[in-house]
Design an enzyme around this catalytic site. Structure first.
Site, PDB file in Angstrom:
ATOM      1  CE  LYS A 182      -1.141   2.985   3.320  1.00  0.00           C
ATOM      2  NZ  LYS A 182      -1.980   4.218   2.814  1.00  0.00           N
ATOM      3  CD  GLU A 256      13.577   4.583   7.631  1.00  0.00           C
ATOM      4  OE1 GLU A 256      13.462   4.574   8.370  1.00  0.00           O
ATOM      5  OE2 GLU A 256      13.291   4.257   6.370  1.00  0.00           O
ATOM      6  CB  CYS A 290      12.902   8.626   8.147  1.00  0.00           C
ATOM      7  SG  CYS A 290      13.798   7.744   6.940  1.00  0.00           S
ATOM      8  CD  GLU A 387      11.365  12.510  11.611  1.00  0.00           C
ATOM      9  OE1 GLU A 387      11.582  11.991  10.358  1.00  0.00           O
ATOM     10  OE2 GLU A 387       9.733  12.172  11.940  1.00  0.00           O
TER      11      GLU A 387
END
Length: 475
Positions: A182, A256, A290, A387
């Site tokens: 997906k 991850e 990331c 983040e």
């Protein structure tokens, strides 16, 4: 400063259909009554690119069932035969790389230079690399007769749509698994074009299935009882939810997740080279990375020199049309992401950090954010802890290597780090103490299919890439 004339890449190489179905069992099919449709837009112009089918629970059932049927014959093929399909896919990706690069920049907003020169070559390289492993699994170090797990449910993010697809699908197929993937809701197009590549490569039906949709579709896929392995790249919060939802099942899981990497510059570092690494570390792909070097740690004695050089370099960055070959920083991927970047930047200023951006004219249409640095940042600032996932850099200082280590590791994340110094012994000493899955030395954001990537702590677990990337797909 140079004035650059526009150098746009032509859109004509890409033929985007008005609507797309789900790719299940080798064919495109409409969503069932439990699904729906949504639109994918170009973040640089807000123009609708295509209408996309949204998979409901019934569609997820069909896709998983197709993958299950295909698993027996696919896993029974000799590794060398599976490798032929992977080699074929890799070559078709190379042949269609210009088309795919333009598509990626249209749907994602990243500069064409990055999708053309970084993403697509790496995508092909991953398929070539894992094609080479397909008949050598007994020598990968996971026992003399490693077996595939079965059906892999894979959910990928919007920041590197095509590259994340390659990271997930290539090792899964090489190991003999079948896949239901997906893509992210805002960037479904390159995965749907990849479905066409699978047909072009005569991949047996059901080996790769691509279902599009939002979070509900992903949840239905991850929680499906007939899935053996879940691989997810995305936010730490969603990663936590997935880990909770499959706890107590026999599903294998790799995650991850987010990062807040420290890019550490010592006073003996080659400053111009370090500044290029800082810029690449945080402004590559608009900071939608990331492992972005979003915290800059500069040794106090070099602070003024580094900051002056960094501001001078940032003043030359060009923000604008992602399809212009001169563009350095493209569009933010979505309105939602832009509002998060703005919110955290305003909090940074409100908490007392000093904000600076170069003079740049942002387009009136689309989602844009100027490259930004914050100085006077402390460990307590939210912009140093959370983040942001955008082109925003927090600058901190340190005096000794031990202080740099302490500050770098003072984060719930542990995905990557960078060290800039001309002393090899210092690089090795730092790398040994940094709690990060990848430590770059005098460079940043360098990737290679032979090298494993992954994190510690809230950055997830498991590794992708390299020999280690096979382990998650073998019993």
């Amino acid at each position: 400063m140079f004035e650059y004339a526009p150098a746009p890449e032509s859109r004509s190489i890409v033929d985007i259909a008005p609507s797309y179905g789900l790719f299940i069992d080798g064919s495109f099919v409409p969503a069932s009554s439990s699904g729906g449709v949504f639109k994918t837009v170009n973040p640089a112009s807000e123009e609708v690119l295509a209408e996309i089918a949204s998979a409901g629970a019934d569609d997820v059932d069909l896709a998983v069932a197709a993958a299950r049927r295909a698993f027996g014959p696919w896993s029974a093929l000799p590794g060398a035969e599976r490798a032929k399909y992977l080699f074929r896919i890799a070559r078709i990706i190379q042949e269609r790389s210009r088309e795919l690069a333009v598509l990626e920049s249209l749907d994602n907003g990243k500069p064409i230079r990055e999708s053309r020169d970084v993403d697509l070559p790496l995508v092909a390289a991953h398929f070539f690399y894992y094609a080479g492993w397909a008949d050598k699994l007994a020598y990968a170090g996971f026992g003399p007769d490693p077996r595939p797990l079965g059906v892999a449910a894979q959910v990928i993010p919007w920041n590197f749509p095509m590259l994340m697809l390659a990271w997930k699908i290539a090792p899964a197929l090489a190991a003999g698994n079948t896949v239901v993937l997906k893509p992210a809701e805002t960037t479904p197009l390159s995965a749907l074009f990849f479905a066409d590549i699978c047909r072009q490569a005569d991949l047996p039906p059901g080996v790769v299935n691509i279902i599009t949709g939002a979070g509900e579709t992903g949840r239905a896929l991850v929680e499906h009882p007939d899935v053996n392995k879940v691989a997810f790249t995305g936010s730490t919060e969603v990663g936590r939810q997935i880990a909770r939802s499959i706890a107590g099942t026999r599903k294998r899981l790799t995650l991850e997740l987010g990062g807040k990497a420290a890019n550490i510059v010592f006073d003996d570092a080659p400053i111009d080279q370090a500044v290029e690494g800082i810029v690449n570390g945080i402004f590559f792909n608009q900071g939608h990375v990331c492992c972005a070097g979003s915290r800059l740690l500069v040794q106090e004695s070099a602070y003024d020199e580094v900051l002056t050089a960094l501001k001078r370099r940032m003043s030359t960055l060009r923000v604008g049309d992602p399809l212009d070959k001169n563009t350095d920083i493209g569009a933010i991927n979505s309105a939602e992401q832009l509002s998060r970047i703005r919110e955290l930047s305003e909090i940074g200023a409100a908490e007392g950090a000093e904000r600076w951006s170069p003079q740049c004219d942002l387009p009136s249409q689309g989602f844009w954010f100027a490259p930004t640095i914050f100085t006077g940042v402390t460990q307590a600032h939210r912009i140093a802890r959370e983040e942001i996932f955008g082109p925003v850099l927090s600058v901190l200082t340190f005096r000794t290597p031990d202080e740099a280590i302490e500050k770098a590791n003072n984060t719930p994340y542990g995905l990557s780090a960078g060290v800039w110094t001309e002393k090899g012994s210092l690089i090795l000493a730092m790398a040994d103490k940094l709690r990060a899955g990848v430590v770059w030395a005098n460079t940043f954001n360098k990737f290679d299919p032979t090298s494993p990537f992954g994190g510690y702590k809230e950055s997830g677990y498991g590794r992708e890439g390299g020999r280690h990337g096979l382990e998650a797909y073998l019993a």
